[in-house]
Scaffold this motif. Structure first.
Motif, PDB file in Angstrom:
ATOM      1  N   UNK A  29       0.798  -1.228   0.000  1.00 59.15           N
ATOM      2  CA  UNK A  29       0.000   0.000   0.000  1.00 59.15           C
ATOM      3  C   UNK A  29       0.830   1.278   0.000  1.00 59.15           C
ATOM      4  N   UNK A  30       2.098   1.186   0.361  1.00 59.64           N
ATOM      5  CA  UNK A  30       2.948   2.375   0.461  1.00 59.64           C
ATOM      6  C   UNK A  30       4.314   2.107  -0.138  1.00 59.64           C
ATOM      7  N   UNK A  31       4.901   3.151  -0.712  1.00 57.94           N
ATOM      8  CA  UNK A  31       6.278   3.100  -1.177  1.00 57.94           C
ATOM      9  C   UNK A  31       6.949   4.396  -0.762  1.00 57.94           C
ATOM     10  N   UNK A  32       8.001   4.280   0.034  1.00 57.41           N
ATOM     11  CA  UNK A  32       8.681   5.482   0.500  1.00 57.41           C
ATOM     12  C   UNK A  32       7.790   6.406   1.294  1.00 57.41           C
ATOM     13  N   UNK A  33       6.724   5.878   1.880  1.00 59.02           N
ATOM     14  CA  UNK A  33       5.791   6.685   2.658  1.00 59.02           C
ATOM     15  C   UNK A  33       4.667   7.300   1.851  1.00 59.02           C
ATOM     16  N   UNK A  34       4.724   7.178   0.513  1.00 60.76           N
ATOM     17  CA  UNK A  34       3.650   7.682  -0.352  1.00 60.76           C
ATOM     18  C   UNK A  34       2.695   6.541  -0.658  1.00 60.76           C
ATOM     19  N   UNK A  35       1.417   6.815  -0.559  1.00 61.13           N
ATOM     20  CA  UNK A  35       0.435   5.745  -0.709  1.00 61.13           C
ATOM     21  C   UNK A  35       0.231   5.378  -2.174  1.00 61.13           C
TER      22      UNK A  35
ATOM     23  N   UNK B 130       1.652  10.577 -10.286  1.00 59.08           N
ATOM     24  CA  UNK B 130       0.243  10.402  -9.940  1.00 59.08           C
ATOM     25  C   UNK B 130      -0.531   9.866 -11.154  1.00 59.08           C
ATOM     26  N   UNK B 131      -1.411   8.876 -10.947  1.00 51.65           N
ATOM     27  CA  UNK B 131      -1.967   8.390  -9.672  1.00 51.65           C
ATOM     28  C   UNK B 131      -1.289   7.160  -9.075  1.00 51.65           C
ATOM     29  N   UNK B 132      -0.116   6.809  -9.596  1.00 50.78           N
ATOM     30  CA  UNK B 132       0.566   5.678  -8.969  1.00 50.78           C
ATOM     31  C   UNK B 132       0.726   5.924  -7.470  1.00 50.78           C
ATOM     32  N   UNK B 133       1.156   7.131  -7.131  1.00 49.07           N
ATOM     33  CA  UNK B 133       1.312   7.497  -5.724  1.00 49.07           C
ATOM     34  C   UNK B 133       0.434   8.695  -5.395  1.00 49.07           C
ATOM     35  N   UNK B 134       0.008   8.747  -4.139  1.00 49.74           N
ATOM     36  CA  UNK B 134      -0.841   9.843  -3.689  1.00 49.74           C
ATOM     37  C   UNK B 134      -0.083  11.165  -3.751  1.00 49.74           C
ATOM     38  N   UNK B 135      -0.826  12.249  -3.817  1.00 51.72           N
ATOM     39  CA  UNK B 135      -0.238  13.574  -3.911  1.00 51.72           C
ATOM     40  C   UNK B 135       0.203  14.084  -2.542  1.00 51.72           C
ATOM     41  N   UNK B 136       1.285  14.821  -2.536  1.00 49.19           N
ATOM     42  CA  UNK B 136       1.712  15.528  -1.329  1.00 49.19           C
ATOM     43  C   UNK B 136       1.136  16.941  -1.391  1.00 49.19           C
ATOM     44  N   UNK B 137       0.295  17.334  -0.421  1.00 48.43           N
ATOM     45  CA  UNK B 137      -0.324  18.670  -0.488  1.00 48.43           C
ATOM     46  C   UNK B 137       0.622  19.799  -0.127  1.00 48.43           C
ATOM     47  N   UNK B 138       1.821  19.456   0.406  1.00 45.54           N
ATOM     48  CA  UNK B 138       2.856  20.439   0.765  1.00 45.54           C
ATOM     49  C   UNK B 138       2.464  21.343   1.920  1.00 45.54           C
TER      50      UNK B 138
ATOM     51  N   UNK C 115      -0.990  13.906   4.658  1.00 44.04           N
ATOM     52  CA  UNK C 115      -1.492  13.913   3.284  1.00 44.04           C
ATOM     53  C   UNK C 115      -2.778  13.136   3.087  1.00 44.04           C
ATOM     54  N   UNK C 116      -2.977  12.048   3.817  1.00 41.31           N
ATOM     55  CA  UNK C 116      -4.156  11.220   3.599  1.00 41.31           C
ATOM     56  C   UNK C 116      -5.454  11.851   4.034  1.00 41.31           C
ATOM     57  N   UNK C 117      -5.380  12.883   4.875  1.00 42.18           N
ATOM     58  CA  UNK C 117      -6.606  13.497   5.396  1.00 42.18           C
ATOM     59  C   UNK C 117      -6.678  15.001   5.152  1.00 42.18           C
ATOM     60  N   UNK C 118      -5.670  15.575   4.527  1.00 43.88           N
ATOM     61  CA  UNK C 118      -5.627  17.021   4.305  1.00 43.88           C
ATOM     62  C   UNK C 118      -6.313  17.364   2.988  1.00 43.88           C
ATOM     63  N   UNK C 119      -7.202  18.339   3.015  1.00 47.01           N
ATOM     64  CA  UNK C 119      -7.897  18.766   1.802  1.00 47.01           C
ATOM     65  C   UNK C 119      -7.232  19.972   1.146  1.00 47.01           C
ATOM     66  N   UNK C 120      -6.339  20.639   1.862  1.00 49.14           N
ATOM     67  CA  UNK C 120      -5.656  21.796   1.304  1.00 49.14           C
ATOM     68  C   UNK C 120      -4.481  21.385   0.438  1.00 49.14           C
ATOM     69  N   UNK C 121      -4.138  22.240  -0.524  1.00 46.70           N
ATOM     70  CA  UNK C 121      -2.993  21.986  -1.387  1.00 46.70           C
ATOM     71  C   UNK C 121      -2.316  23.297  -1.725  1.00 46.70           C
ATOM     72  N   UNK C 122      -0.990  23.248  -1.903  1.00 46.36           N
ATOM     73  CA  UNK C 122      -0.258  24.439  -2.313  1.00 46.36           C
ATOM     74  C   UNK C 122       0.973  24.035  -3.125  1.00 46.36           C
TER      75      UNK C 122
END
Length: 572
Positions: free
Chosen positions: A148-154, A514-522, A527-534
């Motif tokens: 489910x994860x690679x390098x901490x990215x889902x 993406x979408x191989x790995x989830x996005x980092x919202x920065x 990241x798994x629960x944050x709706x904000x992005x920058x």
């Protein structure tokens, strides 16, 4: 009992009770002769294993075996609730216990199948039932966190839809969720809600983004060490859950008493140039006729062990067989990583503008000597991520042309000059990257690429690191200080690949895949629960002080072919 035109006796929808009184649905196929007991082949599956004529099972009956297929709990005709990975050790043990007690079973059981059907075999092996003698799992690994994860990215592209969808009992007429659109939404913790399929176990997976007690509870790491069965393992260079198969293999073959074990000593591993499944073609390149294999060694392995014989694979030069892409040949090896590996760093350099394939980035065999800190920067925008193009996956995976990716200004490109001789890279690829970010968290996605003489770049392998996990995936995350330079060690996966003379070795670095790995919202939030992005500016450093480099497992040319003898069992 039904008689299938005298070729087999069948028992349909047999109910087997587990220790907690859940009923598993099973179909049983038996040879016509009722006076004998038989070795049994088992497929324990969540993919509708019962209710129809099982041609694969009948093939095993013709070989002189009994065959049983069973639905996992909570799937199709079986009772209970299906939660992936949770109940299979106990359920597999109870299923095998029931089989072993039947008059048509002679006490020798084997299992077969790939993907989750391979996982249930690992569960059975970990459970340790004495009747289980051999398993042949493919397209699977024992370490669940890395599924489910690679390098901490889902991992999202396949796993989100698979996991959430598998927990739902739905009719064939129910509309399927539009996963392509769901994956674009945020946060991932709400994907089940967007799909209209409540899934508490998915929310648990998103919440546990580092290798903590949650994953240690539900993993097979360490549990196969004590197993006594023989393993015929198969996996692929581009299977989305294949990266850790070598760790599983090493755990098994390095377990105490391995060489003296009656059955486990026959364990072997075959890794090919496929996707999620043996012979599953992915990508745009053709690996030649030898890439496709037969099931003959697998069938012989199971048949021989269950009948008290030595499998033919025991006559192979060694127990590990890999397909070297580029050379497009199978080869036997004694260990992983290869003992003769020359761990070779190639250092990043540029004039400060490595963006795109038209930039000035380069790779060199020597460290940059200047103390002046040269840098390359790009802006990572989670609203406009770098799209996935090939790699490990299910569909749209494998080696693919990266030309469009390398046109993006948020992709840094570093290349060696054309090779003057072939160079084989076999083993784990790693990246030592010195980097900073304008944000408190960032992803760094690295891709190893083969540039053909005509200029076409094809991915070889890739990896990613979410910088908050730079201290280790089993450690609590630590945010970055914006502008501070950090040394990042990035796992760029495993491979076996021949870069041919005239080709160029290339590295791509980006802030997403993406979408191989989830996005980092920065934002620094989870990241798994944050709706904000920058947006964030990511900077890569390369100087005598900050020697960013890719470390390749180079195999010396003079000894690259350990065993030139053609493997007749493993190829058509």
């Amino acid at each position: 009992m039904r008689n299938l035109s005298c070729e087999a006796r069948s028992l349909i929808n047999v109910r087997v009770k587990t220790r907690d009184k859940i009923e598993l649905a099973c179909d049983v196929y038996l040879p016509p002769d009722e006076s004998r007991a038989y070795p049994v082949i088992v497929s324990f599956s969540p993919y509708n294993a019962t209710g129809g004529r099982n041609e694969g099972g009948l093939v095993w009956v013709r070989r002189g075996f009994a065959y049983l297929s069973a639905d996992c709990r909570g799937r199709f005709k079986s009772g209970g609730v299906f939660t992936p990975w949770v109940n299979e050790i106990a359920d597999a043990y109870d299923l095998l216990d029931w089989i072993a007690a039947q008059k048509w079973c002679n006490g020798n059981i084997g299992m077969v199948g790939g993907s989750y059907v391979g996982f249930t075999q690992l569960a059975a092996a970990a459970g340790g039932h004495p009747a289980l003698k051999a398993v042949a799992p493919s397209a699977i690994q024992s370490e669940l966190y890395s599924t489910y994860y690679s390098g901490g990215a889902q991992a999202l592209a396949f796993m989100a839809g698979w996991h959430i969808g598998m927990t739902q009992r739905r009719a064939a007429t129910d509309p399927s969720p539009n996963w392509e659109e769901i994956l674009k939404k945020s946060p991932p913790s709400k994907f089940d809600e967007y799909a209209g399929i409540p899934c508490p176990s998915w929310k648990d997976i998103v919440a546990h983004d580092h290798h903590d007690a949650y994953w240690r509870k539900n993993t097979f790491e360490g549990r196969l060490r004590g197993s006594k069965v023989g393993f015929f393992l198969q996996n692929s260079w581009y299977d989305h859950i294949g990266a850790k198969v070598f760790s599983m293999f090493n755990e098994i073959v390095n377990s105490p008493g391995f060489s003296k074990s009656a059955l486990k000593k026959y364990t072997c591993l075959r890794v090919g140039p496929w996707g999620h499944g043996v012979n599953m073609k992915e990508g745009e390149l053709d690996y030649g006729p030898e890439a496709m294999v037969t099931e003959d060694p697998e069938v012989d392995f199971l048949s021989s062990i269950l009948q008290g014989k030595k499998p033919r694979t025991a006559q192979n030069p060694s127990r590990l067989q890999i397909f070297v892409m580029g050379e497009n040949k199978w080869r036997f090896e004694d260990e992983w990583p290869l003992a003769r590996t020359e761990w070779t760093p190639f250092y990043l350099g540029s004039g400060g503008h490595a963006n795109t394939s038209n930039g000035d980035g380069w790779l060199g065999r020597d460290k940059v000597e200047t103390k002046k800190c040269a840098t390359d920067s790009f802006v990572s925008d989670p609203e406009n991520p770098v799209p996935t193009c090939g790699g490990r996956g299910v569909g749209n995976a494998g080696q693919r042309n990266q030309s469009e990716i390398e046109k993006r200004n948020d992709v840094l490109v570093y290349s060696l000059p054309p090779l003057t001789e072939d160079m084989e890279v076999t083993g784990p690829v790693t990246m030592k990257l010195f980097a900073s970010s304008s944000s408190p968290d960032a992803d760094f996605a690295v891709k190893l690429v083969d540039v053909f003489p005509d200029g076409r770049p094809f991915n070889v392998c890739d990896g990613i690191l979410r910088a908050r996990f730079r201290g280790g995936l089993d450690k609590k995350p630590e945010l970055m200080r914006p502008g501070t330079v950090y040394e990042l060690d990035i796992d760029v996966d495993v491979t076996s690949y021949l870069f041919k003379r005239g080709h160029r070795v290339r590295i791509e670095i980006a802030g997403s895949n993406f979408p191989h790995y989830s996005l980092n919202p920065h934002t620094g939030q989870k990241p798994g629960s944050d709706t904000g992005m920058q947006k964030a500016t990511q900077t890569i450093y390369h100087s005598s002080e900050y020697s960013s480099c890719i470390i390749l497992p180079v195999i010396p040319a003079a000894r690259s072919c350990r065993n030139p003898k053609k493997n007749e069992e493993g190829t058509k």
